[in-house]
Design a protein around this motif. Structure first.
Motif, PDB file in Angstrom:
ATOM      1  N   LEU A  95       0.866  -0.923  -0.475  1.00 56.48           N
ATOM      2  CA  LEU A  95       0.268  -0.153  -0.122  1.00 56.48           C
ATOM      3  C   LEU A  95       0.613   1.761  -0.074  1.00 56.48           C
ATOM      4  O   LEU A  95       2.185   1.242   0.709  1.00 56.48           O
ATOM      5  CB  LEU A  95      -0.855  -0.038   1.247  1.00 56.48           C
ATOM      6  CG  LEU A  95      -2.092   1.262   1.387  1.00 56.48           C
ATOM      7  CD1 LEU A  95      -2.720   0.679   0.560  1.00 56.48           C
ATOM      8  CD2 LEU A  95      -2.559   0.995   2.876  1.00 56.48           C
ATOM      9  N   LEU A 102      -2.289   2.884   9.897  1.00 59.41           N
ATOM     10  CA  LEU A 102      -1.560   3.705   8.946  1.00 59.41           C
ATOM     11  C   LEU A 102      -1.685   5.265   8.152  1.00 59.41           C
ATOM     12  O   LEU A 102      -2.802   5.315   8.754  1.00 59.41           O
ATOM     13  CB  LEU A 102      -1.446   2.825   7.542  1.00 59.41           C
ATOM     14  CG  LEU A 102      -0.868   1.509   7.956  1.00 59.41           C
ATOM     15  CD1 LEU A 102      -1.532   1.209   6.076  1.00 59.41           C
ATOM     16  CD2 LEU A 102       0.845   1.850   8.091  1.00 59.41           C
ATOM     17  N   ASN A 155       3.656  -1.763   3.215  1.00 59.91           N
ATOM     18  CA  ASN A 155       3.647  -0.244   2.788  1.00 59.91           C
ATOM     19  C   ASN A 155       4.706   0.563   2.719  1.00 59.91           C
ATOM     20  O   ASN A 155       5.644  -0.190   3.235  1.00 59.91           O
ATOM     21  CB  ASN A 155       2.895   0.712   3.944  1.00 59.91           C
ATOM     22  CG  ASN A 155       3.047   0.778   5.299  1.00 59.91           C
ATOM     23  OD1 ASN A 155       3.934   0.405   6.056  1.00 59.91           O
ATOM     24  ND2 ASN A 155       3.756   2.363   5.633  1.00 59.91           N
ATOM     25  N   THR A 211       1.479   4.808   1.211  1.00 62.97           N
ATOM     26  CA  THR A 211       1.150   5.571   2.085  1.00 62.97           C
ATOM     27  C   THR A 211       1.829   7.448   1.975  1.00 62.97           C
ATOM     28  O   THR A 211       2.588   7.981   2.632  1.00 62.97           O
ATOM     29  CB  THR A 211       1.137   5.436   3.173  1.00 62.97           C
ATOM     30  OG1 THR A 211       2.329   4.831   3.542  1.00 62.97           O
ATOM     31  CG2 THR A 211       0.275   4.221   3.869  1.00 62.97           C
ATOM     32  N   TYR A 253      10.098   1.436   2.373  1.00 60.02           N
ATOM     33  CA  TYR A 253       8.955   0.135   2.971  1.00 60.02           C
ATOM     34  C   TYR A 253       9.230  -0.299   3.723  1.00 60.02           C
ATOM     35  O   TYR A 253      10.702  -0.757   4.463  1.00 60.02           O
ATOM     36  CB  TYR A 253       8.817  -1.026   1.262  1.00 60.02           C
ATOM     37  CG  TYR A 253       9.948  -0.986   0.941  1.00 60.02           C
ATOM     38  CD1 TYR A 253      10.843  -2.470   2.251  1.00 60.02           C
ATOM     39  CD2 TYR A 253      11.014  -1.012   0.414  1.00 60.02           C
ATOM     40  CE1 TYR A 253      12.138  -3.243   2.283  1.00 60.02           C
ATOM     41  CE2 TYR A 253      12.524  -1.081   0.068  1.00 60.02           C
ATOM     42  CZ  TYR A 253      12.936  -2.568   0.710  1.00 60.02           C
ATOM     43  OH  TYR A 253      13.552  -2.436   0.611  1.00 60.02           O
TER      44      TYR A 253
END
Length: 205
Positions: free
Chosen positions: A20, A96, A61, A22, A74
């Protein structure tokens, strides 16, 4: 329709790592709040459905290094080897926040390498990237593509991508996905059920 599949909870058993984005752009406000909060809500539903199907779920993420101690852009929050059925992933998703730049190619390569090393030959294996920006890291696209294609030769992990919004480089993402045997689903925003439906299409393909 994808949403009907979700209602019937007919996702196949599989092993999936979600990666993901972010980065700061995920903080943009859309009709359901921030883009990140909307994507997290959709992803959490899908993670729960995967767990019901006895799937194994991992979560990474990425953005850019946001603290002096961070060595990579990451984070492997829930590794596939933990055997999570969704509870640990959903707990991390709820915490998050968005910030930083978009180091997509470096992060995809690291997560794909991990997914290949943890691949389960008894089920389909996937890495699903969710991003809304253009890579601004140092790793060239062609290098990332070549290394992903080489890794795919050792274990058949499909790399699929949900591209959210108008600032994504769809041809580049398509090239990455094709190197990993997958495809790109594009959605103009996080509004409605667009992201959830895109994820379900990828996970039932």
């Amino acid at each position: 329709a994808a949403s009907d599949v979700y209602k019937r909870q007919e996702l196949p058993r599989q092993q999936v790592t979600f990666l993901l984005d972010t980065s700061g752009s995920m903080a943009v406000d859309e009709e359901r709040g921030s883009r990140l909060s909307a994507v997290v809500a959709d992803l959490s539903e899908v993670v729960t459905a995967l767990g019901r199907a006895d799937g194994t779920i991992g979560l990474w993420n990425y953005s850019s290094q946001l603290s002096p101690s961070a060595r990579t852009p990451y984070r492997d929050n829930v590794d596939l080897t933990a055997g999570d059925r969704g509870d640990a992933v959903n707990a991390v998703l709820a915490q998050l926040t968005a910030g930083g730049a978009t180091r997509t190619y470096e992060s995809v390569l690291a997560a794909y390498d991990a997914a290949v090393r943890a691949a389960d030959p008894a089920v389909p294996n996937r890495l699903v990237l969710i991003t809304d920006g253009t890579d601004d890291g140092a790793l060239p696209l062609d290098d990332a593509r070549a290394r992903i294609a080489a890794l795919r030769g050792t274990a058949p992990v499909d790399l699929s991508i949900v591209a959210v919004g108008d600032d994504v480089d769809v041809p580049a993402l398509r090239a990455l996905a094709e190197a990993g045997g997958g495809r790109v689903e594009q959605t103009p925003s996080s509004n409605g059920t667009a992201v959830r439906d895109a994820l379900l299409r990828l996970l039932t393909a």
